[in-house]
Design a protein around this motif. Sequence first.
Motif, PDB file in Angstrom:
ATOM      1  N   GLY A  59     -34.562 -35.375  -6.540  1.00 56.97           N
ATOM      2  CA  GLY A  59     -35.211 -34.299  -5.796  1.00 56.97           C
ATOM      3  C   GLY A  59     -34.833 -32.925  -6.324  1.00 56.97           C
ATOM      4  O   GLY A  59     -35.692 -32.050  -6.500  1.00 56.97           O
ATOM      5  N   GLY A  60     -33.563 -32.736  -6.611  1.00 59.21           N
ATOM      6  CA  GLY A  60     -33.123 -31.454  -7.164  1.00 59.21           C
ATOM      7  C   GLY A  60     -33.685 -31.194  -8.547  1.00 59.21           C
ATOM      8  O   GLY A  60     -34.098 -30.074  -8.877  1.00 59.21           O
ATOM      9  N   ARG A  61     -33.730 -32.217  -9.362  1.00 58.01           N
ATOM     10  CA  ARG A  61     -34.220 -32.068 -10.744  1.00 58.01           C
ATOM     11  C   ARG A  61     -35.704 -31.736 -10.790  1.00 58.01           C
ATOM     12  O   ARG A  61     -36.144 -30.958 -11.647  1.00 58.01           O
ATOM     13  N   ILE A  62     -36.481 -32.300  -9.883  1.00 56.64           N
ATOM     14  CA  ILE A  62     -37.906 -31.988  -9.852  1.00 56.64           C
ATOM     15  C   ILE A  62     -38.095 -30.482  -9.677  1.00 56.64           C
ATOM     16  O   ILE A  62     -38.887 -29.857 -10.385  1.00 56.64           O
ATOM     17  N   TYR A  63     -37.352 -29.908  -8.757  1.00 55.74           N
ATOM     18  CA  TYR A  63     -37.477 -28.472  -8.526  1.00 55.74           C
ATOM     19  C   TYR A  63     -37.002 -27.648  -9.717  1.00 55.74           C
ATOM     20  O   TYR A  63     -37.577 -26.608 -10.024  1.00 55.74           O
ATOM     21  N   GLU A  64     -35.968 -28.112 -10.403  1.00 56.10           N
ATOM     22  CA  GLU A  64     -35.531 -27.417 -11.619  1.00 56.10           C
ATOM     23  C   GLU A  64     -36.661 -27.379 -12.632  1.00 56.10           C
ATOM     24  O   GLU A  64     -36.909 -26.350 -13.259  1.00 56.10           O
ATOM     25  N   ARG A  65     -37.331 -28.495 -12.805  1.00 60.08           N
ATOM     26  CA  ARG A  65     -38.385 -28.577 -13.820  1.00 60.08           C
ATOM     27  C   ARG A  65     -39.668 -27.868 -13.402  1.00 60.08           C
ATOM     28  O   ARG A  65     -40.423 -27.426 -14.264  1.00 60.08           O
ATOM     29  N   LEU A  66     -39.922 -27.755 -12.112  1.00 56.07           N
ATOM     30  CA  LEU A  66     -41.122 -27.057 -11.646  1.00 56.07           C
ATOM     31  C   LEU A  66     -40.940 -25.541 -11.585  1.00 56.07           C
ATOM     32  O   LEU A  66     -41.913 -24.799 -11.580  1.00 56.07           O
ATOM     33  N   GLN A  67     -39.703 -25.096 -11.531  1.00 58.55           N
ATOM     34  CA  GLN A  67     -39.412 -23.665 -11.406  1.00 58.55           C
ATOM     35  C   GLN A  67     -39.930 -22.904 -12.625  1.00 58.55           C
ATOM     36  O   GLN A  67     -39.620 -23.265 -13.747  1.00 58.55           O
ATOM     37  N   PRO A  68     -40.736 -21.869 -12.406  1.00 57.63           N
ATOM     38  CA  PRO A  68     -41.196 -21.087 -13.557  1.00 57.63           C
ATOM     39  C   PRO A  68     -40.027 -20.348 -14.210  1.00 57.63           C
ATOM     40  O   PRO A  68     -39.046 -20.017 -13.547  1.00 57.63           O
ATOM     41  N   ASP A  69     -40.165 -20.083 -15.494  1.00 63.87           N
ATOM     42  CA  ASP A  69     -39.110 -19.348 -16.194  1.00 63.87           C
ATOM     43  C   ASP A  69     -39.196 -17.858 -15.855  1.00 63.87           C
ATOM     44  O   ASP A  69     -40.154 -17.398 -15.223  1.00 63.87           O
ATOM     45  N   ALA A  70     -38.191 -17.122 -16.265  1.00 64.32           N
ATOM     46  CA  ALA A  70     -38.098 -15.694 -15.923  1.00 64.32           C
ATOM     47  C   ALA A  70     -39.288 -14.908 -16.446  1.00 64.32           C
ATOM     48  O   ALA A  70     -39.783 -13.984 -15.773  1.00 64.32           O
ATOM     49  N   THR A  71     -39.796 -15.266 -17.627  1.00 63.66           N
ATOM     50  CA  THR A  71     -40.948 -14.567 -18.193  1.00 63.66           C
ATOM     51  C   THR A  71     -42.181 -14.767 -17.318  1.00 63.66           C
ATOM     52  O   THR A  71     -42.930 -13.817 -17.057  1.00 63.66           O
ATOM     53  N   THR A  72     -42.385 -15.982 -16.851  1.00 67.47           N
ATOM     54  CA  THR A  72     -43.529 -16.282 -15.983  1.00 67.47           C
ATOM     55  C   THR A  72     -43.407 -15.528 -14.667  1.00 67.47           C
ATOM     56  O   THR A  72     -44.394 -14.968 -14.170  1.00 67.47           O
ATOM     57  N   ILE A  73     -42.199 -15.498 -14.111  1.00 66.52           N
ATOM     58  CA  ILE A  73     -41.990 -14.779 -12.850  1.00 66.52           C
ATOM     59  C   ILE A  73     -42.264 -13.295 -13.034  1.00 66.52           C
ATOM     60  O   ILE A  73     -42.946 -12.669 -12.213  1.00 66.52           O
ATOM     61  N   ALA A  74     -41.756 -12.723 -14.116  1.00 62.60           N
ATOM     62  CA  ALA A  74     -41.978 -11.295 -14.377  1.00 62.60           C
ATOM     63  C   ALA A  74     -43.458 -10.999 -14.603  1.00 62.60           C
ATOM     64  O   ALA A  74     -43.984  -9.983 -14.113  1.00 62.60           O
ATOM     65  N   ALA A  75     -44.143 -11.875 -15.316  1.00 71.12           N
ATOM     66  CA  ALA A  75     -45.568 -11.673 -15.570  1.00 71.12           C
ATOM     67  C   ALA A  75     -46.380 -11.765 -14.279  1.00 71.12           C
ATOM     68  O   ALA A  75     -47.454 -11.174 -14.167  1.00 71.12           O
ATOM     69  N   GLY A  76     -45.856 -12.478 -13.310  1.00 72.33           N
ATOM     70  CA  GLY A  76     -46.552 -12.647 -12.044  1.00 72.33           C
ATOM     71  C   GLY A  76     -46.779 -11.351 -11.295  1.00 72.33           C
ATOM     72  O   GLY A  76     -47.726 -11.227 -10.520  1.00 72.33           O
ATOM     73  N   VAL A  77     -45.927 -10.383 -11.515  1.00 74.21           N
ATOM     74  CA  VAL A  77     -46.092  -9.108 -10.811  1.00 74.21           C
ATOM     75  C   VAL A  77     -46.697  -8.035 -11.705  1.00 74.21           C
ATOM     76  O   VAL A  77     -46.835  -6.888 -11.287  1.00 74.21           O
ATOM     77  N   ALA A  78     -47.061  -8.411 -12.926  1.00 75.91           N
ATOM     78  CA  ALA A  78     -47.726  -7.464 -13.809  1.00 75.91           C
ATOM     79  C   ALA A  78     -49.190  -7.344 -13.397  1.00 75.91           C
ATOM     80  O   ALA A  78     -49.781  -8.289 -12.900  1.00 75.91           O
ATOM     81  N   GLY A  79     -49.743  -6.182 -13.608  1.00 77.94           N
ATOM     82  CA  GLY A  79     -51.162  -5.998 -13.319  1.00 77.94           C
ATOM     83  C   GLY A  79     -51.421  -5.603 -11.887  1.00 77.94           C
ATOM     84  O   GLY A  79     -50.513  -5.237 -11.133  1.00 77.94           O
ATOM     85  N   PRO A  80     -52.684  -5.679 -11.497  1.00 79.21           N
ATOM     86  CA  PRO A  80     -53.077  -5.214 -10.155  1.00 79.21           C
ATOM     87  C   PRO A  80     -52.491  -6.085  -9.048  1.00 79.21           C
ATOM     88  O   PRO A  80     -52.145  -7.242  -9.264  1.00 79.21           O
ATOM     89  N   GLU A 119     -29.882 -37.883   4.984  1.00 85.10           N
ATOM     90  CA  GLU A 119     -29.250 -37.031   3.964  1.00 85.10           C
ATOM     91  C   GLU A 119     -30.287 -36.484   2.991  1.00 85.10           C
ATOM     92  O   GLU A 119     -30.246 -35.304   2.632  1.00 85.10           O
ATOM     93  N   LEU A 120     -31.221 -37.320   2.571  1.00 81.41           N
ATOM     94  CA  LEU A 120     -32.281 -36.876   1.681  1.00 81.41           C
ATOM     95  C   LEU A 120     -33.175 -35.871   2.403  1.00 81.41           C
ATOM     96  O   LEU A 120     -33.576 -34.861   1.831  1.00 81.41           O
ATOM     97  N   ARG A 121     -33.472 -36.141   3.656  1.00 83.48           N
ATOM     98  CA  ARG A 121     -34.287 -35.206   4.448  1.00 83.48           C
ATOM     99  C   ARG A 121     -33.602 -33.848   4.521  1.00 83.48           C
ATOM    100  O   ARG A 121     -34.250 -32.814   4.358  1.00 83.48           O
ATOM    101  N   ALA A 122     -32.299 -33.830   4.730  1.00 84.24           N
ATOM    102  CA  ALA A 122     -31.571 -32.560   4.808  1.00 84.24           C
ATOM    103  C   ALA A 122     -31.645 -31.803   3.486  1.00 84.24           C
ATOM    104  O   ALA A 122     -31.882 -30.589   3.463  1.00 84.24           O
ATOM    105  N   VAL A 123     -31.473 -32.512   2.380  1.00 86.47           N
ATOM    106  CA  VAL A 123     -31.526 -31.876   1.061  1.00 86.47           C
ATOM    107  C   VAL A 123     -32.926 -31.323   0.788  1.00 86.47           C
ATOM    108  O   VAL A 123     -33.071 -30.169   0.363  1.00 86.47           O
ATOM    109  N   LEU A 124     -33.951 -32.127   1.031  1.00 80.96           N
ATOM    110  CA  LEU A 124     -35.318 -31.668   0.773  1.00 80.96           C
ATOM    111  C   LEU A 124     -35.710 -30.535   1.718  1.00 80.96           C
ATOM    112  O   LEU A 124     -36.368 -29.576   1.299  1.00 80.96           O
TER     113      LEU A 124
END
Length: 192
Positions: A59-80, A119-124
């Motif tokens: 469960g933790g690893r899925i979120y690591e892999r889905l997390q956008p990188d810093a460049t993608t996050i920064a680009a998200g606020v670029a523009g209008p 326990e899994l429910r708490a983590v998720l």
Amino acid sequence: MARQNPQRRAALVDAAIEVLAREGARGLTFRAVDTAAAVPTGTASNYFANRDDLLTQAGGRIYERLQPDATTIAAGVAGPRNRARVTELMQDLVDRISAFRTGYLALLELRLEATRRPELRAVLTERIRADVDANVAYHLDSGLPGDATSVVTLYLAMNWLIVEHLTLPDVFPPEDMRGLIAAVVDRVLPPD
């Protein structure tokens, strides 16, 4: 327990994600993970205390892999800062998750399994709540249109659209996705 190799642990967790997506939670065994990771039988049991530990790590690893990188996050606020930009961000989200289809399917399996494993429910719950809070903060801090309720509504709508897209793609054919995403954003956010 012998000293563990972090790369092998990551490979085992990635293999567990693939097993979850392919076989479901019932098919997630140490042996299945060993086979998927192409390691000797017994390797996964040396890295994880039990099946619950493996499920939680996946469960933790899925979120690591889905997390956008810093460049993608920064680009998200670029523009209008308008609905068209939010539509682009939602399309990017769907594209990013679609590129890791097995991860999202594994996450659905974990969510179902979490109904039986406190326990899994708490983590998720902690991870997903943090993700929602981070999305709300990002949206509000960046000056994009809408309020916290708008972000939560987009989160809920996009999640179900992604479920349909990844599990029953003929319900809403891929060529309809952009239009559906734009329609959701137009109905959720206030006019520009």
